[in-house]
Design an enzyme around this catalytic site. Structure first.
Site, mmCIF file in Angstrom:
data_model
loop_
_atom_site.group_PDB
_atom_site.id
_atom_site.type_symbol
_atom_site.label_atom_id
_atom_site.label_comp_id
_atom_site.label_asym_id
_atom_site.label_seq_id
_atom_site.Cartn_x
_atom_site.Cartn_y
_atom_site.Cartn_z
ATOM 1 N N HIS A 113 0.817 -1.222 0.000
ATOM 2 C CA HIS A 113 0.000 0.000 0.000
ATOM 3 C C HIS A 113 0.850 1.271 0.000
ATOM 4 O O HIS A 113 0.350 2.341 0.328
ATOM 5 C CB HIS A 113 -0.961 -0.006 1.206
ATOM 6 C CG HIS A 113 -1.986 -1.104 1.123
ATOM 7 N ND1 HIS A 113 -2.718 -1.548 2.201
ATOM 8 C CD2 HIS A 113 -2.415 -1.857 0.072
ATOM 9 C CE1 HIS A 113 -3.539 -2.516 1.832
ATOM 10 N NE2 HIS A 113 -3.361 -2.736 0.541
ATOM 11 N N GLY A 186 -1.228 -9.521 12.556
ATOM 12 C CA GLY A 186 -1.788 -8.208 12.890
ATOM 13 C C GLY A 186 -2.585 -7.558 11.779
ATOM 14 O O GLY A 186 -2.478 -6.355 11.568
ATOM 15 N N THR A 187 -3.387 -8.357 11.108
ATOM 16 C CA THR A 187 -4.254 -7.767 10.074
ATOM 17 C C THR A 187 -5.671 -8.300 10.235
ATOM 18 O O THR A 187 -5.865 -9.475 10.557
ATOM 19 C CB THR A 187 -3.719 -8.031 8.643
ATOM 20 O OG1 THR A 187 -4.652 -7.516 7.687
ATOM 21 C CG2 THR A 187 -3.438 -9.492 8.377
HETATM 22 C C1 BJW Z 1 -2.775 -6.823 16.691
HETATM 23 C C2 BJW Z 1 -2.102 -6.031 17.656
HETATM 24 C C3 BJW Z 1 -0.881 -6.550 18.161
HETATM 25 C C4 BJW Z 1 -3.882 -4.967 17.069
HETATM 26 N N1 BJW Z 1 -0.442 -7.734 17.706
HETATM 27 N N2 BJW Z 1 -2.306 -8.007 16.285
HETATM 28 C C5 BJW Z 1 -12.612 -8.052 -3.422
HETATM 29 C C6 BJW Z 1 -13.747 -8.170 -2.667
HETATM 30 C C7 BJW Z 1 -14.353 -7.032 -2.124
HETATM 31 C C8 BJW Z 1 -13.807 -5.762 -2.311
HETATM 32 C C9 BJW Z 1 -12.671 -5.654 -3.051
HETATM 33 C C10 BJW Z 1 -12.088 -6.779 -3.599
HETATM 34 N N3 BJW Z 1 -10.970 -6.387 -4.259
HETATM 35 C C11 BJW Z 1 -10.836 -5.037 -4.113
HETATM 36 C C12 BJW Z 1 -11.862 -4.568 -3.400
HETATM 37 C C13 BJW Z 1 -12.071 -3.142 -3.021
HETATM 38 C C14 BJW Z 1 -11.182 -2.675 -1.890
HETATM 39 C C15 BJW Z 1 -11.490 -3.483 -0.639
HETATM 40 O O1 BJW Z 1 -10.772 -4.362 -0.207
HETATM 41 N N4 BJW Z 1 -12.566 -3.119 0.031
HETATM 42 C C16 BJW Z 1 -12.906 -3.771 1.294
HETATM 43 C C17 BJW Z 1 -13.386 -2.715 2.272
HETATM 44 C C18 BJW Z 1 -13.871 -4.888 1.053
HETATM 45 N N5 BJW Z 1 -9.770 -2.789 -2.229
HETATM 46 C C19 BJW Z 1 -9.169 -1.831 -2.918
HETATM 47 O O2 BJW Z 1 -9.765 -0.862 -3.323
HETATM 48 C C20 BJW Z 1 -7.695 -2.012 -3.238
HETATM 49 N N6 BJW Z 1 -7.501 -1.817 -4.638
HETATM 50 C C21 BJW Z 1 -7.764 -2.781 -5.518
HETATM 51 O O3 BJW Z 1 -8.009 -3.923 -5.206
HETATM 52 O O4 BJW Z 1 -7.745 -2.358 -6.837
HETATM 53 C C22 BJW Z 1 -8.448 -3.133 -7.792
HETATM 54 C C23 BJW Z 1 -9.946 -3.015 -7.521
HETATM 55 C C24 BJW Z 1 -10.510 -1.796 -7.134
HETATM 56 C C25 BJW Z 1 -11.882 -1.714 -6.884
HETATM 57 C C26 BJW Z 1 -12.695 -2.844 -7.017
HETATM 58 C C27 BJW Z 1 -12.107 -4.059 -7.392
HETATM 59 C C28 BJW Z 1 -10.723 -4.135 -7.665
HETATM 60 C C29 BJW Z 1 -6.878 -0.941 -2.535
HETATM 61 C C30 BJW Z 1 -6.876 -1.081 -1.057
HETATM 62 C C31 BJW Z 1 -6.072 0.052 -0.420
HETATM 63 C C32 BJW Z 1 -6.153 0.051 1.097
HETATM 64 N N7 BJW Z 1 -5.577 1.227 1.605
HETATM 65 C C33 BJW Z 1 -5.465 1.438 3.040
HETATM 66 C C34 BJW Z 1 -4.954 2.867 3.298
HETATM 67 C C35 BJW Z 1 -3.470 2.965 2.943
HETATM 68 C C36 BJW Z 1 -2.912 4.332 3.210
HETATM 69 C C37 BJW Z 1 -2.956 4.732 4.667
HETATM 70 O O5 BJW Z 1 -2.247 4.119 5.493
HETATM 71 O O6 BJW Z 1 -3.700 5.632 5.003
HETATM 72 O O7 BJW Z 1 -4.570 0.475 3.621
HETATM 73 S S1 BJW Z 1 -6.992 1.113 3.934
HETATM 74 C C38 BJW Z 1 -6.225 0.449 5.378
HETATM 75 O O8 BJW Z 1 -6.643 -0.931 5.546
HETATM 76 C C39 BJW Z 1 -4.712 0.415 5.061
HETATM 77 C C40 BJW Z 1 -4.324 -0.929 5.593
HETATM 78 O O9 BJW Z 1 -3.106 -1.338 4.995
HETATM 79 C C41 BJW Z 1 -5.516 -1.789 5.269
HETATM 80 C C42 BJW Z 1 -5.627 -3.062 6.057
HETATM 81 O O10 BJW Z 1 -5.772 -2.792 7.422
HETATM 82 P P1 BJW Z 1 -5.050 -3.723 8.487
HETATM 83 O O11 BJW Z 1 -3.584 -3.592 8.352
HETATM 84 O O12 BJW Z 1 -5.601 -5.080 8.424
HETATM 85 O O13 BJW Z 1 -5.423 -2.971 9.859
HETATM 86 P P2 BJW Z 1 -6.732 -3.131 10.774
HETATM 87 O O14 BJW Z 1 -6.786 -1.957 11.664
HETATM 88 O O15 BJW Z 1 -7.937 -3.409 9.978
HETATM 89 O O16 BJW Z 1 -6.448 -4.463 11.620
HETATM 90 C C43 BJW Z 1 -5.416 -4.536 12.590
HETATM 91 C C44 BJW Z 1 -5.462 -5.934 13.225
HETATM 92 O O17 BJW Z 1 -4.363 -6.056 14.109
HETATM 93 C C45 BJW Z 1 -6.737 -6.179 14.041
HETATM 94 O O18 BJW Z 1 -7.227 -7.476 13.703
HETATM 95 C C46 BJW Z 1 -6.247 -6.156 15.486
HETATM 96 O O19 BJW Z 1 -6.965 -7.041 16.332
HETATM 97 C C47 BJW Z 1 -4.822 -6.595 15.338
HETATM 98 N N8 BJW Z 1 -3.875 -6.121 16.356
HETATM 99 N N9 BJW Z 1 -2.813 -4.899 17.868
HETATM 100 C C48 BJW Z 1 -1.152 -8.420 16.782
HETATM 101 N N10 BJW Z 1 -0.187 -5.881 19.074
#
Ligand code: BJW
Length: 250
Positions: A113, A186-187
């Site tokens: 990302h 952690g995701t």
């Molecule tokens: C601990 C802990 C400790 C806490 N130890 N654990 C297929 C199906 C449905 C939808 C889509 C699909 N393909 C694409 C999509 C659309 C979309 C999407 O996924 N939407 C969903 C909402 C369903 N995806 C996209 O748009 C992506 N692009 C793409 O696929 O292009 C082609 C396309 C587009 C459109 C349609 C179809 C195809 C792009 C995604 C970009 C995400 N960007 C972000 C922001 C980045 C910039 C920034 O930092 O501001 O990325 S969003 C945000 O979420 C960030 C993160 O990297 C990402 C994931 O979050 P993460 O890392 O999992 O964090 P959390 O907070 O959710 O979870 C933390 C976890 O840690 C928790 O479980 C805690 O319990 C745990 N934890 N402390 C261990 N100490």
């Protein structure tokens, strides 16, 4: 529960915001997460940037400032150490934009990302460049003179770098049948395409492991789950089989 790595084992690791939580970097979802106080689409989508680029820059500037005072934790360090042992049999795919894995010494890394300490022009083809500045107003591109600078991160609805996805696919395709592991740390498994890697790995014959403080929604997709903070679990997770990897592979 420990993850045994043998002399030929390949390891693909996917990390998310949880791995940096113990460094003091907020996660996105859940209590206290970044998305709790502001709608995702407002600050992490091209539409949000078009509508109100100042708000978006304030959001990212505050996060840049915060990063100046944090550093890698034992979870990041454990992953850098396991890479030293496995060499090219290791790949780290991170969704994090905070650069902490590189600071800890990880080299075989895909920043899926992007990186918050880089900016790019929203108009010209200038390559992303290092930029740790904070902005109150929207900076202009001084190369083309017409575009606006934006953080070089991937927002919702934007394509990921195809070269990054290709590198991950190649790693999975070249992993030895029956002797490779996919480990997510952690995701929440809420965001694609990263969230799809566990099922892709399972169908390609990888053993699937998850380390997380809570069972996330996609917990059932994993064969093994180790519950706890990654900074405590990762340094204790890896076990080397008797003929395990040498300390310094080529
Ligand atoms: C601990 C802990 C400790 C806490 N130890 N654990 C297929 C199906 C449905 C939808 C889509 C699909 N393909 C694409 C999509 C659309 C979309 C999407 O996924 N939407 C969903 C909402 C369903 N995806 C996209 O748009 C992506 N692009 C793409 O696929 O292009 C082609 C396309 C587009 C459109 C349609 C179809 C195809 C792009 C995604 C970009 C995400 N960007 C972000 C922001 C980045 C910039 C920034 O930092 O501001 O990325 S969003 C945000 O979420 C960030 C993160 O990297 C990402 C994931 O979050 P993460 O890392 O999992 O964090 P959390 O907070 O959710 O979870 C933390 C976890 O840690 C928790 O479980 C805690 O319990 C745990 N934890 N402390 C261990 N100490």
């Amino acid at each position: 529960m420990r993850l045994t790595l043998g002399p030929g084992t390949h390891l693909l690791v996917l990390t998310g915001a949880g791995v940096s939580a113990e460094s003091g970097v907020p996660t996105f979802r859940g209590g206290g997460g970044l998305w709790e106080s502001r709608p995702v689409e407002q600050v992490a989508s091209p539409q949000g940037f078009d509508r109100d680029p100042e708000t978006v820059w304030r959001f990212y500037s505050a996060r840049r400032e915060k990063l100046a005072s944090v550093g890698p934790n034992p979870g990041h360090v454990a992953l850098a150490e396991v890479e030293k042992r496995l060499g090219d049999r290791f790949l780290l795919v991170t969704q994090n934009v905070d650069g902490l894995h590189r600071q800890a010494g990880s080299e075989r890394i895909v920043e899926l990302h992007g990186n918050i300490l880089e900016s790019r022009c929203d108009s010209c083809h200038r390559l992303p460049f290092f930029d740790d500045a904070s902005y109150d107003t929207v900076p202009r591109c001084d190369e083309c003179g017409r575009g606006r600078l934006r953080p070089a991160v991937v927002w919702f609805g934007e394509m990921l770098d195809p070269a990054h996805l290709h590198r991950v696919e190649t790693f999975i395709n070249e992993a030895p049948a029956g002797d490779w592991v996919f480990l997510a740390v952690g995701t929440s498994g809420a965001v694609y395409p990263a969230a799809g890697l566990v099922l892709q790995s399972r169908s390609a014959g990888g053993a699937t492991w998850l380390v997380n403080v809570d069972p996330p929604d996609n917990r059932a997709a994993f064969e093994h789950f180790v519950q706890g903070p990654s900074g405590e679990i990762l340094p204790r997770l890896f076990e080397w089989s008797r003929s395990g990897p040498p300390l310094t592979p080529s």
